[in-house]
Design an enzyme around this catalytic site. Structure first.
Site, short mmCIF file in Angstrom:
data_model
loop_
_atom_site.label_atom_id
_atom_site.label_comp_id
_atom_site.label_asym_id
_atom_site.label_seq_id
_atom_site.Cartn_x
_atom_site.Cartn_y
_atom_site.Cartn_z
N ASP A 64 3.77 -1.57 27.65
CA ASP A 64 3.80 -2.78 27.58
C ASP A 64 3.34 -3.42 28.80
O ASP A 64 2.98 -5.02 28.64
CB ASP A 64 5.42 -3.06 27.55
CG ASP A 64 6.20 -2.21 26.23
OD1 ASP A 64 4.72 -1.85 25.35
OD2 ASP A 64 6.90 -2.27 25.95
N ASP A 168 22.46 -15.94 40.67
CA ASP A 168 20.96 -14.94 42.06
C ASP A 168 20.41 -16.47 40.73
O ASP A 168 18.87 -16.49 41.27
CB ASP A 168 20.52 -13.25 42.32
CG ASP A 168 21.36 -12.70 42.79
OD1 ASP A 168 21.89 -13.77 43.17
OD2 ASP A 168 20.76 -12.08 42.86
N SER A 184 18.25 -4.57 32.56
CA SER A 184 17.99 -4.34 33.66
C SER A 184 19.22 -5.57 34.35
O SER A 184 20.46 -4.65 35.09
CB SER A 184 17.12 -4.35 34.74
OG SER A 184 16.94 -5.33 34.75
#
Length: 273
Positions: A64, A168, A184
């Site tokens: 990908d 973050d 993730s």
């Protein structure tokens, strides 16, 4: 007819298939151009991938990541993705079927009866700048990832506040990108048939759950309490901006165009482990 070929960098199988594909295409009077990295592996001359928008068809050989690289330079040109045994959400063609599939696409192009599928992309914009469209995701984070590198973010969807607080970063992904960075970071898998976007906060101090919004929504992310922020598209294009700032993520008018057979989403999921 002109076909551009991108092979996964450092992959001998990909380079060999690219070489064989050039030979097969030359026999049917098709001009082939390689991107610079593929050309170097084959000891041939190459061109920047950014020129692939001049082609009639582009072939991506690899995973990908290779597909996203090819798509970056081939705006509006149909892409055939060849999967070399990786997860392969964007690459539906096996190496064994690659030559025949590409030759069939050449014949369909010449006959004017190609079947093309559009995959939506998103684009990040500021008051006086605009990123290249992203097929997978747009990420906005503080000056650096990790301890002490976050910022205060406010997330609005079509003008309404969804979440605010320290994190973050914020990740906005398409269904195609839900299986990558989004996954993730704890975001959900989204079937490619769903017309939506996923908003996922990254290591938020007191954030909201990931949210799926309509595909045509405008997501506005405001960054404060940091000297700067970074906007990243598909892990490839980056832009540093001064804070405070507001970034809009909106549908792009330039989709990725897929040619060839479709991949089996659930079969590809089996390769995630």
């Amino acid at each position: 007819m002109n076909v551009g070929i991108v092979a996964q960098k450092g992959n001998r199988q990909a380079a060999t298939l690219a070489r064989d594909m050039r030979k097969a295409l030359s026999k049917v009077d098709v001009e082939v151009r390689f991107d610079e990295a593929t050309a170097a592996a084959l000891d041939r001359s190459g061109v920047p991938v950014e020129t692939f928008h001049e082609c009639d068809l582009v072939v991506s050989i690899g995973g990908d990541g290779t597909f996203l690289y090819a798509a970056h330079g081939s705006d509006g040109v149909p892409i055939v993705g060849v999967n070399l045994g990786e997860v392969g959400f964007l690459n539906a063609v096996s190496p064994e079927d690659a030559l025949q599939t590409v030759l069939e696409e050449v014949a369909a192009f010449r006959a004017g009866d190609q079947t093309i599928r559009d995959v939506p992309r998103i684009v990040a914009r500021g008051d006086d700048w605009e990123m290249h469209p992203s097929m997978n995701e747009v990420v906005i984070h503080g000056p650096r990832r990790g301890h002490g590198g976050g910022a205060t973010f406010e997330i609005r969807v079509n003008g309404s506040v969804y979440s605010s607080g320290h994190a973050d970063g914020v990740l906005v992904s398409t269904p195609a990108g839900s299986t990558a960075y989004n996954l993730s970071e704890g975001g959900p898998l989204v079937h490619p048939g769903v017309e939506g976007l996923v908003i996922t906060e990254m290591a938020a101090a007191d954030g909201m759950p990931p949210l799926v919004v309509p595909r045509d929504a405008t997501v506005t992310v405001t960054v404060e309490d940091a000297p700067s922020a970074v906007v990243v598209g598909d892990g490839r294009t980056r832009r540093s901006i001064d804070s405070p700032a507001s970034i809009r993520i909106e549908p792009s008018e330039s989709p990725v165009r897929l040619a060839g057979p479709t991949s089996d989403f659930f079969q590809a999921l089996g390769k995630l482990d």
